[in-house]
Design a protein around this motif. Structure first.
Motif, PDB file in Angstrom:
ATOM      1  N   THR A   1     -17.598  42.641  60.141  1.00  0.00           N
ATOM      2  CA  THR A   1     -18.696  43.037  59.259  1.00  0.00           C
ATOM      3  C   THR A   1     -18.454  42.406  57.894  1.00  0.00           C
ATOM      4  O   THR A   1     -17.323  42.378  57.405  1.00  0.00           O
ATOM      5  CB  THR A   1     -18.812  44.558  59.136  1.00  0.00           C
TER       6      THR A   1
ATOM      7  N   ILE B   1     -18.380  59.866  57.928  1.00  0.00           N
ATOM      8  CA  ILE B   1     -18.696  58.528  57.395  1.00  0.00           C
ATOM      9  C   ILE B   1     -18.271  57.412  58.346  1.00  0.00           C
ATOM     10  O   ILE B   1     -18.326  56.238  57.983  1.00  0.00           O
ATOM     11  CB  ILE B   1     -18.046  58.305  56.011  1.00  0.00           C
ATOM     12  N   ARG B   2     -17.850  57.753  59.566  1.00  0.00           N
ATOM     13  CA  ARG B   2     -17.533  56.729  60.559  1.00  0.00           C
ATOM     14  C   ARG B   2     -18.818  56.249  61.221  1.00  0.00           C
ATOM     15  O   ARG B   2     -19.843  56.942  61.219  1.00  0.00           O
ATOM     16  CB  ARG B   2     -16.582  57.298  61.618  1.00  0.00           C
ATOM     17  N   ILE B   3     -18.744  55.096  61.861  1.00  0.00           N
ATOM     18  CA  ILE B   3     -19.940  54.514  62.474  1.00  0.00           C
ATOM     19  C   ILE B   3     -20.097  54.917  63.932  1.00  0.00           C
ATOM     20  O   ILE B   3     -20.934  54.373  64.641  1.00  0.00           O
ATOM     21  CB  ILE B   3     -19.907  52.970  62.370  1.00  0.00           C
TER      22      ILE B   3
ATOM     23  N   VAL C   1     -17.458  48.413  53.448  1.00  0.00           N
ATOM     24  CA  VAL C   1     -17.566  49.702  54.133  1.00  0.00           C
ATOM     25  C   VAL C   1     -16.375  50.579  53.762  1.00  0.00           C
ATOM     26  O   VAL C   1     -15.380  50.121  53.193  1.00  0.00           O
ATOM     27  CB  VAL C   1     -17.613  49.501  55.665  1.00  0.00           C
TER      28      VAL C   1
ATOM     29  N   GLY D   1     -15.917  52.766  58.305  1.00  0.00           N
ATOM     30  CA  GLY D   1     -17.010  53.686  58.032  1.00  0.00           C
ATOM     31  C   GLY D   1     -18.311  52.987  57.679  1.00  0.00           C
ATOM     32  O   GLY D   1     -18.480  51.783  57.894  1.00  0.00           O
ATOM     33  N   VAL D   2     -19.198  53.772  57.111  1.00  0.00           N
ATOM     34  CA  VAL D   2     -20.515  53.261  56.724  1.00  0.00           C
ATOM     35  C   VAL D   2     -20.388  52.444  55.440  1.00  0.00           C
ATOM     36  O   VAL D   2     -19.384  52.523  54.733  1.00  0.00           O
ATOM     37  CB  VAL D   2     -21.505  54.436  56.518  1.00  0.00           C
ATOM     38  N   PRO D   3     -21.409  51.649  55.119  1.00  0.00           N
ATOM     39  CA  PRO D   3     -21.359  50.850  53.892  1.00  0.00           C
ATOM     40  C   PRO D   3     -21.181  51.726  52.645  1.00  0.00           C
ATOM     41  O   PRO D   3     -21.656  52.863  52.601  1.00  0.00           O
ATOM     42  CB  PRO D   3     -22.723  50.153  53.881  1.00  0.00           C
ATOM     43  N   THR D   4     -20.481  51.186  51.669  1.00  0.00           N
ATOM     44  CA  THR D   4     -20.211  51.920  50.438  1.00  0.00           C
ATOM     45  C   THR D   4     -20.155  50.965  49.257  1.00  0.00           C
ATOM     46  O   THR D   4     -19.828  49.775  49.421  1.00  0.00           O
ATOM     47  CB  THR D   4     -18.873  52.687  50.534  1.00  0.00           C
TER      48      THR D   4
ATOM     49  N   GLU E   1     -20.301  43.458  55.306  1.00  0.00           N
ATOM     50  CA  GLU E   1     -20.618  44.516  54.344  1.00  0.00           C
ATOM     51  C   GLU E   1     -19.339  45.211  53.888  1.00  0.00           C
ATOM     52  O   GLU E   1     -18.366  45.308  54.635  1.00  0.00           O
ATOM     53  CB  GLU E   1     -21.552  45.553  54.968  1.00  0.00           C
TER      54      GLU E   1
END
Length: 254
Positions: A157, A214-216, A161, A139-142, A159
């Motif tokens: 990645t 929240i997925r990319i 996520v 998913g997106v960064p968290t 980051e």
């Protein structure tokens, strides 16, 4: 992350390994369901044909989502081990189940019911394969404490996520449990044929729609992803199956 397990010169994809585990678990679930329904269909045939059709359909659907890229260089993409979609697997798997139902002379809706719990739990194991291989299904960064990075994944990645494959695995376990319990109530009454499949579509569609937030994945229409549009279609079909009048339901034998 561990995209491949190396055994001498052999590189075994971890995603493929967990898909195989999911198919095996699905086989035992399907076998148990056939036994409690008193049906004599061969679970190895059902799970083998459906799983093969699902994998092929999943790959083809993924490639056709970006037809320009596919047709520009088709052969390497066609046989790549990366890129599969749930929607393609579901469509191809449903077609395979319809053909199998006709072969065994089992009502089509009942066959779809039988396959639903196995499909739910098998999908969950496939998502664990996505997590371990780091294939980009995150998913997106968290900043949440359970956020994960995938520096050595197939789609790396650094980051932190959302580990959305874990969310989907947990959802799949819950969906399987609900379907298995409901399946015990809706066994062989023709008036109930299709209800379990409807619940599978409803629960899976809602779960996938929510996780896609929240997925990319890219947005393609009305700010929604391809998976979210497919999820809406699943819910519509589920509503038809669950709300139709039992009196008008008289499934024909295939």
């Amino acid at each position: 992350m561990l995209p491949f397990i190396h055994i001498g010169p052999i590189a075994l994809p971890t995603y493929g390994l967990f898909v195989a585990i999911g198919i095996l678990v699905g086989f035992f679930v399907l076998q148990k369901d056939l036994l409690r329904r008193g049906l004599s269909a061969d679970p190895s045939v059902i799970i083998g044909v459906t799983a093969f059709a699902g994998l092929v359909g999943s790959r083809i659907y993924f490639l056709l989502e970006t037809p320009q890229e596919f047709f520009a260089n088709p052969w390497p993409q066609l046989f790549s081990t990366m890129g599969f979609t749930f929607t393609g697997a579901a469509l191809a798997g449903a077609i395979a189940l319809i053909l199998i139902a006709r072969h065994y002379r089992i009502p089509i809706l009942q066959m779809l019911d039988i396959a639903s719990p196995a499909a739910a739990i098998g999908y969950g194991f496939g998502r664990i394969g996505c997590l371990i291989s780091g294939d980009g299904d995150y998913g997106v960064p968290t900043s949440l404490p359970w956020g994960m990075s995938f520096p050595n994944g197939l789609v790396p990645t650094t980051e932190r996520v959302h580990p959305t494959p874990i969310y989907e695995f947990l959802a799949a376990v819950v969906i399987f449990w609900i379907l298995w319990r409901l399946g015990a109530r809706w066994l062989n009454d023709k008036r109930d044929f299709g209800k379990l499949f409807g619940m599978y579509l409803l629960l899976s569609g809602v779960a996938r729609f929510l996780v896609e937030i929240i997925r990319i994945n890219p947005r393609v229409l009305w700010g929604l992803t391809n998976a979210q549009l497919a999820s809406i279609a699943y819910v519509i079909v589920a509503a038809f199956l669950l709300l139709r009048s039992p009196r008008s339901s008289n499934p024909q034998r295939a």
